[in-house]
Design a protein around this motif. Structure first.
Motif, PDB file in Angstrom:
ATOM      1  N   GLY A   1     -12.691   1.563  -2.083  1.00  0.00           N
ATOM      2  CA  GLY A   1     -12.021   0.347  -2.542  1.00  0.00           C
ATOM      3  C   GLY A   1     -10.514   0.470  -2.616  1.00  0.00           C
TER       4      GLY A   1
ATOM      5  N   ALA B   1      -8.562   0.648   0.133  1.00  0.00           N
ATOM      6  CA  ALA B   1      -7.954   0.061   1.320  1.00  0.00           C
ATOM      7  C   ALA B   1      -8.885  -0.994   1.905  1.00  0.00           C
ATOM      8  N   GLU B   2      -8.288  -1.845   2.718  1.00  0.00           N
ATOM      9  CA  GLU B   2      -9.042  -2.856   3.453  1.00  0.00           C
ATOM     10  C   GLU B   2      -8.677  -2.729   4.912  1.00  0.00           C
TER      11      GLU B   2
ATOM     12  N   THR C   1      -5.087  -1.362  -0.942  1.00  0.00           N
ATOM     13  CA  THR C   1      -5.233  -2.450  -1.904  1.00  0.00           C
ATOM     14  C   THR C   1      -4.280  -2.171  -3.067  1.00  0.00           C
ATOM     15  N   ALA C   2      -4.228  -3.082  -4.022  1.00  0.00           N
ATOM     16  CA  ALA C   2      -3.382  -2.880  -5.200  1.00  0.00           C
ATOM     17  C   ALA C   2      -3.819  -1.621  -5.955  1.00  0.00           C
ATOM     18  N   ASP C   3      -5.131  -1.392  -6.071  1.00  0.00           N
ATOM     19  CA  ASP C   3      -5.630  -0.190  -6.741  1.00  0.00           C
ATOM     20  C   ASP C   3      -5.217   1.070  -5.990  1.00  0.00           C
TER      21      ASP C   3
ATOM     22  N   GLU D   1      -2.612   1.400  -3.993  1.00  0.00           N
ATOM     23  CA  GLU D   1      -1.165   1.564  -4.165  1.00  0.00           C
ATOM     24  C   GLU D   1      -0.849   2.171  -5.531  1.00  0.00           C
TER      25      GLU D   1
END
Length: 69
Positions: free
Chosen positions: A35, A37-38, A48-50, A52
């Motif tokens: 979870g 990256a996308e 993703t924000a997480d 980063e």
């Protein structure tokens, strides 16, 4: 739990250290599965924000460790 954290750190460090087109597939897949990256329609992997946020924490911890040594 520690092994899971180490795995995530390795994934994010490799994402940071490798050029995008040479990133090993297991790293790309692992980032998406965790979870962090996308994958875009063009096949690019973006954090993703997480992802980063955790990447930033790891970088800060590495900088702090380097200052102590």
């Amino acid at each position: 739990m520690a092994n899971g954290n180490l795995y995530r750190e390795i994934l994010l460090e490799m994402y940071r250290d490798y050029p995008a087109r040479t990133l090993p597939i297991w790293v790309r897949d692992g980032l998406v599965e965790e979870g962090f990256a996308e994958e875009t329609a063009r096949g690019a992997v973006l954090l993703t924000a997480d992802g980063e946020a955790l990447s930033q924490k790891i970088a800060e911890a590495e900088a702090e460790k380097a200052q102590r040594h």
